[in-house]
Design an enzyme around this catalytic site. Structure first.
Site, mmCIF file in Angstrom:
data_model
loop_
_atom_site.group_PDB
_atom_site.id
_atom_site.type_symbol
_atom_site.label_atom_id
_atom_site.label_comp_id
_atom_site.label_asym_id
_atom_site.label_seq_id
_atom_site.Cartn_x
_atom_site.Cartn_y
_atom_site.Cartn_z
ATOM 1 N N ASP A 96 -9.773 4.708 6.479
ATOM 2 C CA ASP A 96 -10.165 5.235 5.172
ATOM 3 C C ASP A 96 -11.264 6.278 5.374
ATOM 4 O O ASP A 96 -12.049 6.189 6.332
ATOM 5 C CB ASP A 96 -10.664 4.116 4.255
ATOM 6 C CG ASP A 96 -10.750 4.548 2.803
ATOM 7 O OD1 ASP A 96 -9.728 4.434 2.094
ATOM 8 O OD2 ASP A 96 -11.825 5.020 2.382
ATOM 9 N N SER A 131 -0.851 15.854 6.075
ATOM 10 C CA SER A 131 -1.966 15.664 7.000
ATOM 11 C C SER A 131 -1.932 14.277 7.642
ATOM 12 O O SER A 131 -2.063 14.136 8.868
ATOM 13 C CB SER A 131 -3.290 15.864 6.256
ATOM 14 O OG SER A 131 -4.391 15.560 7.084
ATOM 15 N N HIS A 147 10.082 5.258 -10.072
ATOM 16 C CA HIS A 147 8.952 4.388 -10.407
ATOM 17 C C HIS A 147 8.099 5.172 -11.395
ATOM 18 O O HIS A 147 7.187 5.900 -11.029
ATOM 19 C CB HIS A 147 8.142 4.042 -9.160
ATOM 20 C CG HIS A 147 6.863 3.316 -9.464
ATOM 21 N ND1 HIS A 147 6.824 2.150 -10.194
ATOM 22 C CD2 HIS A 147 5.571 3.609 -9.151
ATOM 23 C CE1 HIS A 147 5.572 1.750 -10.307
ATOM 24 N NE2 HIS A 147 4.789 2.618 -9.690
#
Length: 314
Positions: free
Chosen positions: A38, A105, A179
């Site tokens: 993260d 990325s 979705h």
């Protein structure tokens, strides 16, 4: 088809969804090693500590670590929960553009590590971004899976169970399509404790209105949850854990996911929510449900909605 080895998982994105998934994963004891990546290093450090302290009470030997992209090299799965949230005044296309760039990325860094496992994508809009991950990765289509309508189907089954006072596990019903706002319920093949919902509709015409209300509540549930608590997390976290279990335990079970179509429902070159048989190799096959003409019309509308967005980027 290649079969992945080991039970190491790399999770990219430790926001509400990512952490809920990690928590479910640890409690179900599916991963030997969970490496989390993260951009918020400080918050990630706290989450890793917190999760590791809980492992003591779980039926699990999962080792949770702060990860790097080098961890992807020997991972069985990479699960992507990272992405930008929609800002006030931002169009959907602007959000898609931003998240497609983020996926490019992330996937580039993952593939540079030598990763050769299975991608599971939860970032929204999930159908478009799963297609993006497939394109950017160069992997076989069956090894790139989106969470699709796994949460929508769970919500629908839960609400039908509430209506008929049976456990959701006794309800078999799917939401398919995007979705999002154009998804649809497949009432024609749904069963409640083995009884066909179509048969119930024939006996009780007023049931149609109640079912439509349940579907609307299913479709709009995320808006209500976000308004109340800021994000959805536990439901999708557990849904991702269910898909993970199907993969790592080689279960060959049908799960509603976002899968690439190859002529099913008359569509191709698009990722969209549909049941698929999932195992250690990823998607073994897409399940094409027998649906009514009306359901097919709604599915086509959903597919076209996704395609109109997709063609802006690919």
């Amino acid at each position: 088809m290649k079969e992945t080895v080991g039970n190491k998982i790399v999770l990219i994105g430790a926001g509400d969804v990512g952490v809920a998934y990690a928590y479910a994963l640890i409690n179900q004891g599916m991963a030997d090693h969970l490496a989390i990546i993260d951009i918020d290093e400080k918050k990630l450090e706290g989450n890793v500590m917190d999760l590791n302290h809980g492992v003591v009470w779980a039926d699990s030997r999962t080792r949770v670590t702060k990860g790097t992209y080098a961890d992807c090299e020997d991972a069985a799965m990479v699960v992507i929960c990272a992405g930008a949230a929609q800002k006030p005044g931002e169009t959907r296309l602007q959000l898609v553009d931003k998240n497609v760039k983020i996926m490019k990325s992330i996937v580039g860094d993952v593939m540079d590590s030598g990763f050769d496992g299975i991608f599971l994508v939860a970032s929204n809009p999930v159908d478009i971004l799963t297609y993006a991950v497939w394109k950017f990765s160069g992997l076989e289509w069956n090894r790139v899976i989106g969470s699709g309508t796994v949460l929508d189907s769970a919500r629908f089954r839960y609400m039908l169970g509430e209506l008929y006072e049976v456990a959701p596990s006794s309800v078999h019903a799917y939401i398919i399509g995007e979705h999002g706002d154009t998804e649809l319920p497949v009432l024609s093949s749904a069963t409640i404790a083995g009884v066909s919902l179509s048969r119930m509709l024939d006996k009780d015409p007023e049931l149609e209105g109640r079912l439509e209300k349940i579907f609307e509540d299913t479709r709009d549930a995320a808006y209500h949850i976000i308004d109340a608590k800021g994000s959805t997390s536990y439901g999708i976290g557990m849904g991702l854990a269910r898909i993970t279990r199907a993969i790592l335990q080689n279960q060959d079970v049908a799960v509603p996911v976002s899968a690439l179509l190859h002529g099913e429902y008359g569509e191709e070159d698009i990722y969209i929510g549909t049941p698929a048989v999932v195992n250690r190799r990823g998607i073994r096959r897409v399940v094409e449900l027998e649906i009514t003409d009306h359901e097919m019309e709604r599915f086509k509308h959903s597919a076209n909605t996704l395609r109109e967005i997709q063609k802006q980027f690919f």
